[in-house]
Design an enzyme around this catalytic site. Structure first.
Site, PDB file in Angstrom:
ATOM      1  N   SER A 161      79.679  12.769 -63.328  1.00  0.00           N
ATOM      2  CA  SER A 161      79.080  11.944 -62.282  1.00  0.00           C
ATOM      3  C   SER A 161      78.315  12.825 -61.288  1.00  0.00           C
ATOM      4  O   SER A 161      77.349  13.488 -61.684  1.00  0.00           O
ATOM      5  CB  SER A 161      80.146  11.090 -61.602  1.00  0.00           C
ATOM      6  N   ASP A 170      77.448   1.023 -67.341  1.00  0.00           N
ATOM      7  CA  ASP A 170      77.246   1.802 -66.118  1.00  0.00           C
ATOM      8  C   ASP A 170      75.914   1.388 -65.498  1.00  0.00           C
ATOM      9  O   ASP A 170      74.884   1.413 -66.180  1.00  0.00           O
ATOM     10  CB  ASP A 170      77.225   3.294 -66.480  1.00  0.00           C
ATOM     11  N   HIS A 193      81.103   3.138 -65.608  1.00  0.00           N
ATOM     12  CA  HIS A 193      81.094   4.431 -64.938  1.00  0.00           C
ATOM     13  C   HIS A 193      82.522   4.850 -64.579  1.00  0.00           C
ATOM     14  O   HIS A 193      83.242   4.130 -63.908  1.00  0.00           O
ATOM     15  CB  HIS A 193      80.241   4.364 -63.667  1.00  0.00           C
TER      16      HIS A 193
END
Length: 320
Positions: free
Chosen positions: A167, A268, A298
């Site tokens: 991320s 996501d 995500h």
């Protein structure tokens, strides 16, 4: 959407001085300590780990991992620098989740893992995180000297160094790899860059962001807030730290990036940006391996052990 409070979703509260009060407290894990020469205690662990100060003034540090059982051949191990998720504003390498990720990464890939505790926003805004990453890179390079850390000095292969981020951590490794290429000579050879669900953004909404604006895990107002808290004051989501697609000079730098592995999931909101990122890499001649799954959201690997194992296997195949 009008009643939605992204601060509440993130379990943080904004203070008048610009800092955050964080209410999310995750379980933490301690390192085993440097027990590899201590009366056979190493046999109690599959992976050994120890904490090392990176920069005392910045309060940054690292947790280093290595397999307790080293190759009998004496072959040196790849070195993986790991940068955790947390939306720029939270999480630590001592969190049990990140600790276990690095344990598995070290033993399954058979690698020395250097997990980096970088500063978090908004108390430290970008590019502080990139600065911390470069500190870690330079530290690892320096360990080949006689007085360097014995795990890296004696067992690490500095010709096989990888940058791995999740991320926001994937954003960090991308920008760190570009910074390294600007240094003459580069501080070390990067054998590969792994970007797991990279966190990029931009002012113009993508189709996936609009479609998944109310995603229960990573809704659009939360994404916007995270960038507001992380970017330098006075900038917007088209700043190059957030949006690598609008900066011409950055695109030119990408040509020399080297091998990349990009991982993403169809549920996501960032999936369109991640796929555009892969397309940009390909157009610039970068050797890229894309692993996209239509199903998933995500951060799914944080709660789905099957997905976490699949990602680990992708990395194991990628590290050569």
């Amino acid at each position: 959407m009008s009643k939605f409070d992204p601060y509440d979703h993130l379990k943080v509260f904004p203070n008048p001085d610009g800092s955050l009060t964080r209410f999310l407290k995750l379980p933490s894990s301690t390192a085993t300590g440097d027990v590899d020469d201590d009366g056979g205690q190493a046999q109690q662990h599959a992976v050994l780990s120890k904490d090392v100060t990176l920069n005392a003034d910045k309060k940054t540090w690292m947790r280093i991992y290595r397999p307790a059982k080293l190759p009998s051949s004496g072959k040196r191990l790849p070195v993986i620098l790991f940068f955790h998720a947390g939306g720029w504003i939270q999480m630590s390498i001592s969190d049990a989740l990140n600790h276990e990720t690095c344990n598995r990464l070290s033993v399954d890939v058979s690698a020395i893992v250097v997990s980096v505790e970088f500063r978090i926003a908004p108390e430290s805004r970008l590019p502080s995180q990139y600065d911390d990453a470069m500190d870690a890179v330079l530290w690892v390079k320096s360990q080949s000297a006689d007085r360097g850390d014995k795990w890296i000095r004696d067992h690490g292969d500095l010709d096989r160094c990888y940058l791995y981020g999740v991320s926001c951590g994937a954003n960090i490794v991308f920008n760190t790899a570009l910074r390294m290429m600007e240094m003459k000579p580069p501080p070390m050879r990067v054998a590969g860059v792994v970007l797991n669900q990279p966190f990029f953004g931009g002012k113009k909404r993508t189709k996936s962001e609009l479609k998944l604006a109310t995603d229960p895990y990573f809704p659009l107002p939360v994404i916007d807030l995270l960038w507001d808290l992380a970017l330098p004051p006075g900038t917007d989501r088209d700043h190059r730290f957030c949006n690598p697609f609008v900066d011409g000079p950055m695109k030119q730098k990408v040509k020399s990036l080297g091998r990349c592995l990009v991982i993403g999931f169809g549920g996501d909101p960032l999936i369109d940006r991640q796929q555009e990122f892969v397309q940009m890499l390909v157009e610039q001649g970068v050797q890229v391996e894309a692993r996209f799954d239509d199903v998933g959201f995500h951060g799914i690997d944080m709660i789905d052990t099957r997905r976490a194992t699949a990602i680990l296997n992708f990395i194991k195949e990628f590290v050569i």
